[in-house]
Motif scaffolding. Structure first.
Motif, short mmCIF file in Angstrom:
data_model
loop_
_atom_site.label_atom_id
_atom_site.label_comp_id
_atom_site.label_asym_id
_atom_site.label_seq_id
_atom_site.Cartn_x
_atom_site.Cartn_y
_atom_site.Cartn_z
N SER A 288 0.81 -1.22 0.00
CA SER A 288 0.00 0.00 0.00
C SER A 288 0.85 1.26 0.00
N GLY A 289 2.10 1.15 0.41
CA GLY A 289 2.96 2.33 0.50
C GLY A 289 2.97 2.96 1.87
N THR A 290 2.13 2.48 2.78
CA THR A 290 2.09 3.01 4.15
C THR A 290 2.83 2.06 5.08
N ILE A 291 3.98 2.52 5.58
CA ILE A 291 4.76 1.71 6.51
C ILE A 291 4.25 2.01 7.92
N PRO A 292 3.84 1.01 8.70
CA PRO A 292 3.24 1.27 10.02
C PRO A 292 4.24 1.92 10.97
N ALA A 293 3.71 2.67 11.93
CA ALA A 293 4.56 3.34 12.91
C ALA A 293 5.41 2.32 13.65
N SER B 161 -6.24 -1.87 11.96
CA SER B 161 -4.89 -2.10 12.47
C SER B 161 -4.53 -0.91 13.32
N GLY B 162 -3.51 -1.09 14.18
CA GLY B 162 -3.08 0.01 15.04
C GLY B 162 -2.37 -0.50 16.25
N THR C 193 -9.15 0.17 6.62
CA THR C 193 -9.05 -0.05 5.17
C THR C 193 -10.32 -0.75 4.72
N TRP C 194 -11.02 -0.14 3.71
CA TRP C 194 -12.28 -0.70 3.22
C TRP C 194 -12.04 -1.43 1.90
N VAL D 236 -9.06 -2.87 -2.45
CA VAL D 236 -9.16 -1.69 -1.60
C VAL D 236 -9.93 -0.59 -2.33
N VAL D 237 -10.96 -0.04 -1.65
CA VAL D 237 -11.71 1.09 -2.22
C VAL D 237 -11.55 2.35 -1.38
N SER D 238 -10.97 2.19 -0.16
CA SER D 238 -10.73 3.36 0.69
C SER D 238 -9.71 3.00 1.77
N GLY D 239 -8.75 3.93 2.01
CA GLY D 239 -7.79 3.73 3.08
C GLY D 239 -6.48 3.16 2.59
N PRO D 240 -5.61 2.86 3.59
CA PRO D 240 -5.85 2.91 5.05
C PRO D 240 -5.95 4.36 5.54
N THR D 241 -6.95 4.59 6.41
CA THR D 241 -7.23 5.95 6.91
C THR D 241 -7.38 5.90 8.42
N LEU D 242 -6.64 6.77 9.11
CA LEU D 242 -6.77 6.86 10.57
C LEU D 242 -8.17 7.35 10.92
N GLU D 243 -8.81 6.62 11.80
CA GLU D 243 -10.17 6.94 12.27
C GLU D 243 -11.20 6.92 11.14
#
Length: 753
Positions: free
Chosen positions: A157-162, A310-311, A274-275, A281-288
């Protein structure tokens, strides 16, 4: 070596060659190439793996060969195998034409940019004479076209988790994938878990075991480290499921345009959402991002929806699916062809089908409604553009009408036919060909063409033509040509209700169904040997033909061809439209090593038994004894007598000679002590049968002063005849055994009295 009518001459020449150590032919020897150091890099050593890149791609291999000299026109070519060491389709790396008098030199080459593998090999080929070296050892070779660190994330996805941490629920899994490399699917990968290499080589990896995961591009056992592609690390931990779900029913029907929002069951604790729709995937990953608004106003909103959380406070977990369907949507489908040709006085029926529960219909022609045309089908007799409008009159959702696809009905100005070959066909490769009608097209007055094959192909009357003339009896849609004498231009004519249709032209060139064979009186070429002549299985009178060597024409006029060079020969007859090509004959250079004996040419046998030598590799064999008598013509001969023999092996007009020496094996040694005391035990000097009772063998005995005391041919094992001659308790004598003046054995005899 030239075959001689004098067997004695052959024997003398063969013996002389053995004594002088000469050979009838010497050929070049090409040695296998080996990796060499780069002379442009100081202090460099020979490379063990080629790790090339855009910044460095300069390599050398060493090659040696042995005289005689190659031809002045020769070129040495360095070739590369595939990644498994196979030379089925070798790749040329370098070619040198200025090394024909240099026996030790280097090839310089650059690695092609698509090379990746562990088992590449080299070989060197010379062009004149045509020879190939043995293959080199295998080398790892890679062109490193990507040498930046990889970045991996969940699903790429390109988003590396914290902190690089992903928690998964018990029994769950997560997919890791690089997201910063182009053409990612063309590479192999090395995936690691906490320092352990995993077996997967794919772009992505799905894991459920806790650990520290990272990846690099697989550039082999040596080059991978120097490529600098090692990725970031993702830590996978196990967590406890929070029971994520999507609120509401699991199956929801929606009218088009109705607003609808999906909502996750867990919210407000800093989670990332993530939806997914139908797995994508159609949306996200988005915080909250705990909600997702579905746009029901677009076609295709229907599907299966899921949410993944996730979190830091939750493990990665995906919900069960909620299925959304459209309550008021329906489809309309045309049930006839898109284009229809209407002949004069014809009628056609158009129809549609629909998924509407309570439909009503209205047909249109050229954009205007047709009176009373309110059913699912319509009978027409005029040209134009037709479609049906369908309205849904039932269900809980309001919906606008939908139109079917347009059907274009035309009146033809003319027709044309399309013919094609059935099955694989290539000029001069086939001995038969089948041509068939492929399409019937109606042509309007504007030149527009409509495919009407299914409607009209059975209505036409057909006639096949060859070079413009009708072929008697060929009036079907298909024709088969099986005689090369019927080669030419084929067309198909058709008639229907006053229309005359003509097809495209297909040229047929069939190969004559003829087996052309060439033969030769030999396939081994040797200096001084009889000429090798190639002859044809059929007469070449009144034919246009070519004798070809290694693909090049060498003669166009001789019905037989005399060979004076090694190579691959063929005969091609070009009198017909298609050439007739013969079999290939390979004429090879004479090589004495072609003759192989299964035993040494110095044969030791036991007297009274037979020792057999078997030869192989030649066309025929002749065995001669020492008196030049022919004693055998098979590939093997059984020897029972001592002596020298000659084997002459025939390779076409070439011969190889071998001198065979046969000797008896001693079954017991010559005694060197006897006890001449008259007790009947060991009183006489007994010789092996090899040397006793043979008229050609002379036995001579001397005393210690060198005086001859005994001499006898055909020795009868009868010395000493008396013990009176021995005046000492122990006396020493000397013996010599000879045949034809040549000493066979000599030694001492101690006589004890």
């Amino acid at each position: 070596m030239k075959k001689s009518s004098s067997t004695y001459g052959i024997l003398v020449l063969a013996m002389a060659m053995m004594l002088l150590g000469t050979s009838t032919m010497v050929a070049q020897v090409l040695n296998k190439p080996i990796a060499a150091d780069n002379p442009n890099l100081a202090g460099n050593s020979a490379w063990t793996a080629a790790c090339a890149s855009a910044n460095f791609n300069e390599y050398f291999v060493n090659f040696t060969w042995s005289p005689p000299l190659v031809d002045p026109s020769n070129e040495f070519i360095l070739e590369l195998s595939d990644a498994y060491g196979n030379f089925g389709s070798p790749r040329e790396l370098a070619r040198l034409a200025d090394k024909n008098t240099v026996f030790d030199f280097e090839f310089e080459f650059a690695l092609p940019n698509d090379i990746r593998g562990e088992g590449y090999k080299f070989r060197v080929r010379s062009t004149s004479p045509a020879k190939t070296s043995p293959a080199s050892d295998a080398y790892p070779m890679y062109f490193i076209d990507y040498n930046l660190p990889l970045l991996i994330s969940q699903n790429g996805s390109g988003t590396i988790p914290a902190g690089g941490l992903i928690q998964i629920c018990d029994g769950g899994s997560v997919t890791l994938k690089p997201h910063n490399i182009p053409n990612a699917g063309t590479y192999l990968y090395n995936w690691y878990r906490s320092g352990t290499l995993l077996p997967q080589k794919t772009e992505s990896i799905t894991v459920s075991t806790p650990g520290m995961y990272y990846v690099e591009l697989d550039y082999g056992s040596i080059c991978s480290g120097s490529a600098n592609t090692l990725s970031n690390t993702i830590e996978i931990n196990n967590g406890t499921s929070m029971g994520i779900a999507i609120n509401g029913d699991s199956n929801v029907q929606l009218c088009p345009g109705d607003p609808y929002t999906l909502e996750a069951s867990i919210t407000g604790i800093g989670l990332t959402y993530t939806w997914y729709k139908d797995g994508s995937v159609v949306s996200g990953p988005t915080l909250e991002g705990s909600t997702f608004a579905v746009n029901t106003g677009i076609t295709g909103f229907e599907g299966s929806y899921e949410v993944e959380i996730s979190g830091a406070s939750a493990c990665t977990e995906r919900s069960s699916a909620v299925v959304l369907t459209g309550a008021g949507s329906f489809e309309v489908s045309r049930q006839n062809d898109e284009n229809i040709v209407l002949l004069p006085s014809q009628t056609k029926t158009l129809s549609v089908s629909t998924t509407a529960s309570s439909p009503s219909y209205q047909w249109y022609k050229d954009g205007s409604p047709i009176a009373s045309a309110t059913t699912s089908s319509l009978v027409i007799n005029a040209i134009g553009e037709y479609y049906a409008e369908v309205t849904e009159n039932g269900g809980g959702c309001s919906s606008g009408p939908k139109n079917s696809e347009i059907t274009t009905v035309v009146s033809p100005d003319s027709f044309e036919l399309v013919i094609e070959f059935i099955g694989a066909y290539a000029d001069c490769d086939n001995t038969d060909a089948t041509i068939s009608l492929a399409a019937v097209k109606a042509v309007s007055d504007t030149g527009a063409k409509t495919d009407v094959t299914s409607d009209l192909e059975s209505s036409f009357a057909y006639q096949w033509k060859l070079d413009g003339a009708a072929i008697i009896g060929e009036t079907s849609k298909t024709i088969t040509v099986s005689n090369h004498e019927k080669n030419g231009a084929y067309k198909l004519d058709g008639t229907l209700d006053g229309f005359n249709a003509v097809s495209n032209t297909l040229n047929v060139k069939l190969s004559p169904n003829s087996n052309l064979n060439i033969s030769a009186n030999g396939t081994v070429l040797c200096e001084g040997g009889e000429a090798i002549t190639l002859t044809s299985s059929q007469s070449l009178a009144n034919e246009t033909f070519e004798w070809v060597k290694d693909g090049q024409i060498v003669d166009t006029s001789s019905e037989s061809y005399t060979v004076n060079e090694i190579g691959v020969y063929q005969l091609i007859i070009r009198t017909s439209d298609c050439p007739i090509t013969s079999n290939e004959l390979t004429i090879r250079a004479f090589d004495e090593s072609l003759l192989v004996l299964d035993k040494p040419k110095d044969l030791i046998i036991i007297e009274g038994e037979t020792g057999t030598i078997t030869a192989s590799g030649a066309d025929s064999y002749e065995w001669f004894d020492a008196n030049n008598n022919l004693i055998g013509t098979q590939d093997s001969y059984g020897f029972q007598e001592e002596g020298q023999y000659l084997l002459v092996a025939n390779f076409g007009s070439c011969t190889v000679s071998r001198v065979i020496t046969v000797a008896y094996r001693d079954m017991f040694a010559i005694p060197n002590v006897i006890t001449a005391n008259g007790d009947g035990i060991n009183d006489l000097w007994i010789l092996p049968n090899t040397y006793s009772r043979d008229q050609n063998v002379l036995v001579t005995i001397f005393n210690e002063r060198g005086e001859q005391v005994f001499s006898q041919t055909a020795y009868e094992n009868n010395w000493p005849q008396s013990t009176m001659a021995f005046n000492k308790p122990s006396m020493i004598f000397y013996y010599k055994i000879s045949r034809g003046g040549k000493a066979l054995k000599q030694g001492t005899i101690t006589v004890i009295k």
